[in-house]
Design a protein around this motif. Structure first.
Motif, short mmCIF file in Angstrom:
data_model
loop_
_atom_site.label_atom_id
_atom_site.label_comp_id
_atom_site.label_asym_id
_atom_site.label_seq_id
_atom_site.Cartn_x
_atom_site.Cartn_y
_atom_site.Cartn_z
N LYS A 102 0.83 -1.21 0.00
CA LYS A 102 0.00 0.00 0.00
C LYS A 102 0.86 1.26 0.00
CE LYS A 102 -4.22 -1.75 2.11
NZ LYS A 102 -5.19 -1.59 3.19
N ALA A 103 1.93 1.23 0.77
CA ALA A 103 2.83 2.39 0.80
C ALA A 103 3.44 2.62 -0.58
CB ALA A 103 3.91 2.18 1.85
N GLN A 115 1.37 6.65 -6.85
CA GLN A 115 0.24 7.51 -7.21
C GLN A 115 0.61 8.99 -7.04
OE1 GLN A 115 -3.19 7.08 -4.71
NE2 GLN A 115 -4.55 8.03 -6.19
N ARG A 116 1.26 9.32 -5.95
CA ARG A 116 1.58 10.72 -5.68
C ARG A 116 2.69 11.26 -6.57
NH1 ARG A 116 0.85 12.29 0.59
NH2 ARG A 116 -1.11 11.20 0.92
N THR A 117 3.54 10.37 -7.07
CA THR A 117 4.65 10.83 -7.92
C THR A 117 4.40 10.56 -9.40
OG1 THR A 117 5.84 8.73 -7.72
CG2 THR A 117 6.32 10.45 -6.08
N GLY A 118 3.25 10.03 -9.72
CA GLY A 118 2.97 9.72 -11.12
C GLY A 118 3.88 8.64 -11.66
N ASP A 119 4.25 7.69 -10.82
CA ASP A 119 5.11 6.56 -11.18
C ASP A 119 6.52 6.97 -11.62
OD1 ASP A 119 3.21 4.55 -10.64
OD2 ASP A 119 2.30 4.81 -12.62
N ARG A 120 6.95 8.18 -11.29
CA ARG A 120 8.28 8.65 -11.69
C ARG A 120 9.39 7.86 -11.02
NH1 ARG A 120 7.88 14.85 -10.54
NH2 ARG A 120 6.44 13.97 -9.04
N TYR A 121 9.11 7.29 -9.85
CA TYR A 121 10.15 6.58 -9.09
C TYR A 121 9.78 5.10 -8.93
CZ TYR A 121 11.27 11.40 -8.11
OH TYR A 121 11.58 12.73 -8.25
N ASP A 122 9.11 4.58 -9.91
CA ASP A 122 8.60 3.21 -9.84
C ASP A 122 9.69 2.19 -9.55
OD1 ASP A 122 6.44 1.26 -10.11
OD2 ASP A 122 7.49 0.65 -11.94
N LYS A 123 10.82 2.28 -10.22
CA LYS A 123 11.90 1.31 -10.01
C LYS A 123 12.45 1.40 -8.60
CE LYS A 123 13.41 0.87 -14.78
NZ LYS A 123 14.51 0.98 -15.72
N GLN A 124 12.62 2.61 -8.09
CA GLN A 124 13.13 2.78 -6.74
C GLN A 124 12.13 2.27 -5.71
OE1 GLN A 124 13.16 5.05 -9.16
NE2 GLN A 124 15.05 6.23 -9.15
N VAL A 125 10.85 2.51 -5.96
CA VAL A 125 9.81 2.05 -5.04
C VAL A 125 9.78 0.53 -5.02
CG1 VAL A 125 7.30 1.96 -4.67
CG2 VAL A 125 8.39 4.13 -5.25
N GLN A 126 9.86 -0.09 -6.18
CA GLN A 126 9.87 -1.56 -6.24
C GLN A 126 11.07 -2.12 -5.51
OE1 GLN A 126 9.53 -2.94 -10.27
NE2 GLN A 126 7.47 -2.11 -10.53
N LYS A 127 12.22 -1.50 -5.68
CA LYS A 127 13.43 -1.96 -5.00
C LYS A 127 13.26 -1.86 -3.49
CE LYS A 127 18.39 -1.34 -4.69
NZ LYS A 127 19.56 -0.57 -5.11
N GLY A 128 12.70 -0.76 -3.02
CA GLY A 128 12.45 -0.58 -1.60
C GLY A 128 11.47 -1.60 -1.05
N GLN A 188 12.27 -8.65 2.02
CA GLN A 188 13.39 -9.55 2.32
C GLN A 188 13.76 -9.47 3.79
OE1 GLN A 188 16.46 -8.39 -0.42
NE2 GLN A 188 15.62 -9.59 -2.10
N ARG A 189 13.74 -8.28 4.36
CA ARG A 189 14.04 -8.13 5.80
C ARG A 189 13.02 -8.86 6.64
NH1 ARG A 189 16.68 -2.64 7.90
NH2 ARG A 189 18.06 -4.07 8.93
#
Length: 60
Positions: A25-26, A32-45, A51-52
């Motif tokens: 959800k986060a 949604q708030r960034t218009g998917d501009r940071y999609d790769k970074q979000v997925q990595k996070g 994993q943790r």
């Protein structure tokens, strides 16, 4: 590690399903708030957070 991070990690270990849903959800909210501009970074996070949680559950 900060007290908040310790509590978040403990929650993830005790409630992995809810923690996974919260991570997703986060990530969706950020996308949604960034218009998917940071999609790769979000997925990595999201992957690193999951994993943790998985790693914590294996150490129990």
């Amino acid at each position: 590690m900060s007290d908040f991070m310790k509590k978040a990690e403990q929650f993830g270990e005790q409630h992995p399903k809810q923690a996974d849903q919260g991570i997703q959800k986060a990530g969706q909210e950020v996308d949604q708030r960034t218009g998917d501009r940071y999609d790769k970074q979000v997925q990595k996070g999201e992957q690193e957070a999951q994993q943790r949680i998985d790693q914590g559950n294996r150490n129990r």
